[in-house]
Write a protein that holds these residues in place. Structure first.
Motif, PDB file in Angstrom:
ATOM      1  N   VAL A  10       1.225  -1.463  -0.324  1.00 36.50           N
ATOM      2  CA  VAL A  10       0.319   0.011   0.008  1.00 36.50           C
ATOM      3  C   VAL A  10       1.043   0.900  -0.220  1.00 36.50           C
ATOM      4  O   VAL A  10       0.540   2.498  -0.722  1.00 36.50           O
ATOM      5  CB  VAL A  10      -0.835  -0.275   1.466  1.00 36.50           C
ATOM      6  N   ILE A  11       1.951   1.477   1.051  1.00 34.48           N
ATOM      7  CA  ILE A  11       2.598   2.240   1.286  1.00 34.48           C
ATOM      8  C   ILE A  11       3.669   2.890   0.067  1.00 34.48           C
ATOM      9  O   ILE A  11       3.373   3.694  -0.888  1.00 34.48           O
ATOM     10  CB  ILE A  11       4.005   1.803   2.428  1.00 34.48           C
ATOM     11  N   GLY A  52      -3.097   9.003   8.080  1.00 31.36           N
ATOM     12  CA  GLY A  52      -2.631   8.522   6.636  1.00 31.36           C
ATOM     13  C   GLY A  52      -2.850  10.105   6.125  1.00 31.36           C
ATOM     14  O   GLY A  52      -4.228   9.791   5.115  1.00 31.36           O
ATOM     15  N   CYS A  53      -1.953  11.357   6.112  1.00 26.23           N
ATOM     16  CA  CYS A  53      -2.185  12.423   6.013  1.00 26.23           C
ATOM     17  C   CYS A  53      -2.247  12.641   4.276  1.00 26.23           C
ATOM     18  O   CYS A  53      -2.892  13.291   3.979  1.00 26.23           O
ATOM     19  CB  CYS A  53      -1.362  13.573   6.118  1.00 26.23           C
ATOM     20  N   ASP A  76       1.789   9.795   8.197  1.00 26.63           N
ATOM     21  CA  ASP A  76       1.386   9.612   6.702  1.00 26.63           C
ATOM     22  C   ASP A  76       3.070   8.675   6.943  1.00 26.63           C
ATOM     23  O   ASP A  76       4.248   8.942   7.106  1.00 26.63           O
ATOM     24  CB  ASP A  76       1.762   9.808   5.138  1.00 26.63           C
ATOM     25  N   LEU A  77       2.657   7.083   6.547  1.00 26.06           N
ATOM     26  CA  LEU A  77       3.443   6.169   5.818  1.00 26.06           C
ATOM     27  C   LEU A  77       4.614   6.399   4.396  1.00 26.06           C
ATOM     28  O   LEU A  77       5.733   5.676   4.608  1.00 26.06           O
ATOM     29  CB  LEU A  77       3.054   4.437   6.401  1.00 26.06           C
ATOM     30  N   ALA A  78       4.007   6.394   4.352  1.00 23.55           N
ATOM     31  CA  ALA A  78       4.426   6.872   2.485  1.00 23.55           C
ATOM     32  C   ALA A  78       5.467   8.683   2.406  1.00 23.55           C
ATOM     33  O   ALA A  78       4.898   9.774   3.123  1.00 23.55           O
ATOM     34  CB  ALA A  78       3.775   6.941   1.243  1.00 23.55           C
ATOM     35  N   MET A  81       4.816  11.422   0.237  1.00 23.43           N
ATOM     36  CA  MET A  81       3.508  12.290   0.324  1.00 23.43           C
ATOM     37  C   MET A  81       3.887  13.251   1.734  1.00 23.43           C
ATOM     38  O   MET A  81       3.521  13.840   1.330  1.00 23.43           O
ATOM     39  CB  MET A  81       1.972  11.053   1.418  1.00 23.43           C
ATOM     40  N   PHE A 123      -7.633   0.557   5.088  1.00 21.10           N
ATOM     41  CA  PHE A 123      -5.827   0.795   4.365  1.00 21.10           C
ATOM     42  C   PHE A 123      -5.334  -1.116   5.647  1.00 21.10           C
ATOM     43  O   PHE A 123      -4.372  -1.149   5.959  1.00 21.10           O
ATOM     44  CB  PHE A 123      -5.001   0.648   4.239  1.00 21.10           C
ATOM     45  N   LEU A 124      -5.827  -0.756   6.939  1.00 16.54           N
ATOM     46  CA  LEU A 124      -5.181  -1.473   8.206  1.00 16.54           C
ATOM     47  C   LEU A 124      -5.248  -2.089   8.356  1.00 16.54           C
ATOM     48  O   LEU A 124      -6.597  -2.819   7.924  1.00 16.54           O
ATOM     49  CB  LEU A 124      -5.291  -0.443   9.314  1.00 16.54           C
TER      50      LEU A 124
HETATM   51  C1  LIG Z   1      -6.219   7.248  -0.257  1.00 17.13           C
HETATM   52  S1  LIG Z   1      -5.115   8.022   0.359  1.00 17.13           S
HETATM   53  C2  LIG Z   1      -5.947   9.415   1.793  1.00 17.13           C
HETATM   54  C3  LIG Z   1      -5.128  10.669   1.846  1.00 17.13           C
HETATM   55  C4  LIG Z   1      -5.529  11.736   2.554  1.00 17.13           C
HETATM   56  N1  LIG Z   1      -6.124  10.893   4.022  1.00 17.13           N
HETATM   57  C5  LIG Z   1      -6.984  12.129   2.011  1.00 17.13           C
HETATM   58  O1  LIG Z   1      -7.935  11.857   1.664  1.00 17.13           O
HETATM   59  O2  LIG Z   1      -6.740  12.838   0.526  1.00 17.13           O
HETATM   60  C6  LIG Z   1      -4.410   6.708   1.802  1.00 17.13           C
HETATM   61  C7  LIG Z   1      -3.271   7.213   2.627  1.00 17.13           C
HETATM   62  O3  LIG Z   1      -2.751   6.342   3.637  1.00 17.13           O
HETATM   63  C8  LIG Z   1      -1.676   6.312   3.801  1.00 17.13           C
HETATM   64  N2  LIG Z   1      -1.593   5.005   4.042  1.00 17.13           N
HETATM   65  C9  LIG Z   1      -1.870   4.056   3.997  1.00 17.13           C
HETATM   66  N3  LIG Z   1      -1.676   2.935   5.342  1.00 17.13           N
HETATM   67  C10 LIG Z   1      -1.345   4.007   6.229  1.00 17.13           C
HETATM   68  C11 LIG Z   1      -0.320   3.687   7.468  1.00 17.13           C
HETATM   69  N4  LIG Z   1      -0.530   2.223   8.043  1.00 17.13           N
HETATM   70  N5  LIG Z   1      -0.373   4.567   8.280  1.00 17.13           N
HETATM   71  C12 LIG Z   1      -0.074   5.672   7.791  1.00 17.13           C
HETATM   72  N6  LIG Z   1      -0.454   6.231   6.011  1.00 17.13           N
HETATM   73  C13 LIG Z   1      -0.827   4.760   5.560  1.00 17.13           C
HETATM   74  C14 LIG Z   1      -1.312   6.055   2.318  1.00 17.13           C
HETATM   75  O4  LIG Z   1       0.200   6.149   2.096  1.00 17.13           O
HETATM   76  C15 LIG Z   1      -2.217   7.157   1.389  1.00 17.13           C
HETATM   77  O5  LIG Z   1      -1.741   8.772   1.688  1.00 17.13           O
END
Ligand SMILES: C[S@@+](CC[C@H](N)C(=O)[O-])C[C@H]1O[C@@H](n2cnc3c(N)ncnc32)[C@H](O)[C@@H]1O
Length: 264
Positions: A10-11, A52-53, A76-78, A81, A123-124
């Motif tokens: 996912v990341i 997950g910003c 966020d983990l990416a 991003m 995604f969690l």
């Molecule tokens: C669909 S995007 C949504 C981003 C933002 N919240 C928005 O509404 O536009 C999902 C985001 O969650 C992040 N993500 C996924 N799993 C994560 C985790 N375990 N911890 C932190 N970020 C995560 C992804 O990297 C991505 O930036």
């Protein structure tokens, strides 16, 4: 795929889509982020955590609502991003953006008035554990607001089905399909009070098909596109275009926003 492989995958997808995320001339995450922040009722001076910003489509409107007397923290983990959002927020000294896991936010108990999670909870690996962690970092009476997807546009569903026919069979459920049923959301919120779920229909306009194709690569559906063998991508794109209406066209996506209060 193990939970840690799933997380890395996912990341990886979001890291590769970060540069184009909501940058291809289509409004999708921007109105969704605004709707989430509005429902959360972020007030001036609030201490806000956004997990997950992504590119800040929740974090930045929340930071605006909290103002300089508040704080807005995005994780966020990416890394891609995080870097892009930190740079977009550089003029707002009350905003910080860092690498952190939405599954287990590492902050002291009771440090936030509001926790926001835009389109990330599905995604969690354990949304239940993540919600417990959000309750811990909220002050008693603090507010949680997270978004998931309701009904997607039938055209979008047909495109996804068409593209999936070019990819190896998916293992298990697509993350975006988790929590389609509101009962699956309320079932997670036993330890919370004042649970409310609202739906918001978001219109996204596409000026032409090539913009639609670019848009698909700019967010989570990229995971499906990356599964299609490179030698078949043109064929897959043409098949997807065949189910689209004449351009310009709009897609309508239902965003579901859940709000709840942390019990004292
Ligand atoms: C669909 S995007 C949504 C981003 C933002 N919240 C928005 O509404 O536009 C999902 C985001 O969650 C992040 N993500 C996924 N799993 C994560 C985790 N375990 N911890 C932190 N970020 C995560 C992804 O990297 C991505 O930036």
């Amino acid at each position: 795929m193990s939970a840690s492989e799933g997380k890395a995958s996912v990341i990886g997808v979001f890291g590769r889509s970060a540069a184009d995320y909501e940058q291809v001339g289509v409004e999708f995450f921007t109105p969704m982020g605004r709707a989430l922040v509005e429902r959360a009722g972020v007030g001036e001076g609030a201490r806000v955590l956004d997990v997950g910003c992504g590119r800040g489509h929740v974090l930045l409107p929340a930071a605006e609502a909290a103002g300089p007397s508040g704080t807005a923290v995005g994780i966020d983990l990416a890394e891609e991003m995080v870097a892009l959002t930190a740079s977009a927020a550089a003029h707002l000294p009350w905003v910080t953006v860092s690498v952190g896991d939405a599954a287990a936010p590492d902050f002291p108990d009771g440090s936030f008035d509001t926790v926001l999670a835009g389109l990330v909870i599905f995604f969690l690996p354990s949304p239940e554990d993540a919600l417990t962690a959000y309750r811990r970092v909220l002050r008693p009476g603090g507010r949680l607001a997270f978004s998931t997807f309701g009904a997607q546009d039938p055209v979008f569903e047909s495109v996804v089905k068409t593209l999936a026919s070019f990819a190896p069979p998916a293992e298990g459920e697509r993350p975006l399909d988790r929590f389609r049923d509101p009962a699956s959301i309320t079932g997670l919120l036993a330890g919370w009070s004042g649970v409310e779920i609202t739906e918001h229909v978001i219109e996204s306009r596409f000026s032409d098909r090539s913009v639609f194709w670019e848009w698909l690569w700019s967010h989570g559906i990229r995971a499906l596109l990356e599964q299609i063998p490179g030698s078949r991508l043109d064929e897959a794109r043409d098949a997807a275009f065949a189910v689209l209406p004449e351009a310009p066209f709009s897609l309508h996506t239902t965003l579901r926003v859940t709000t709840a209060t942390a019990r004292a």
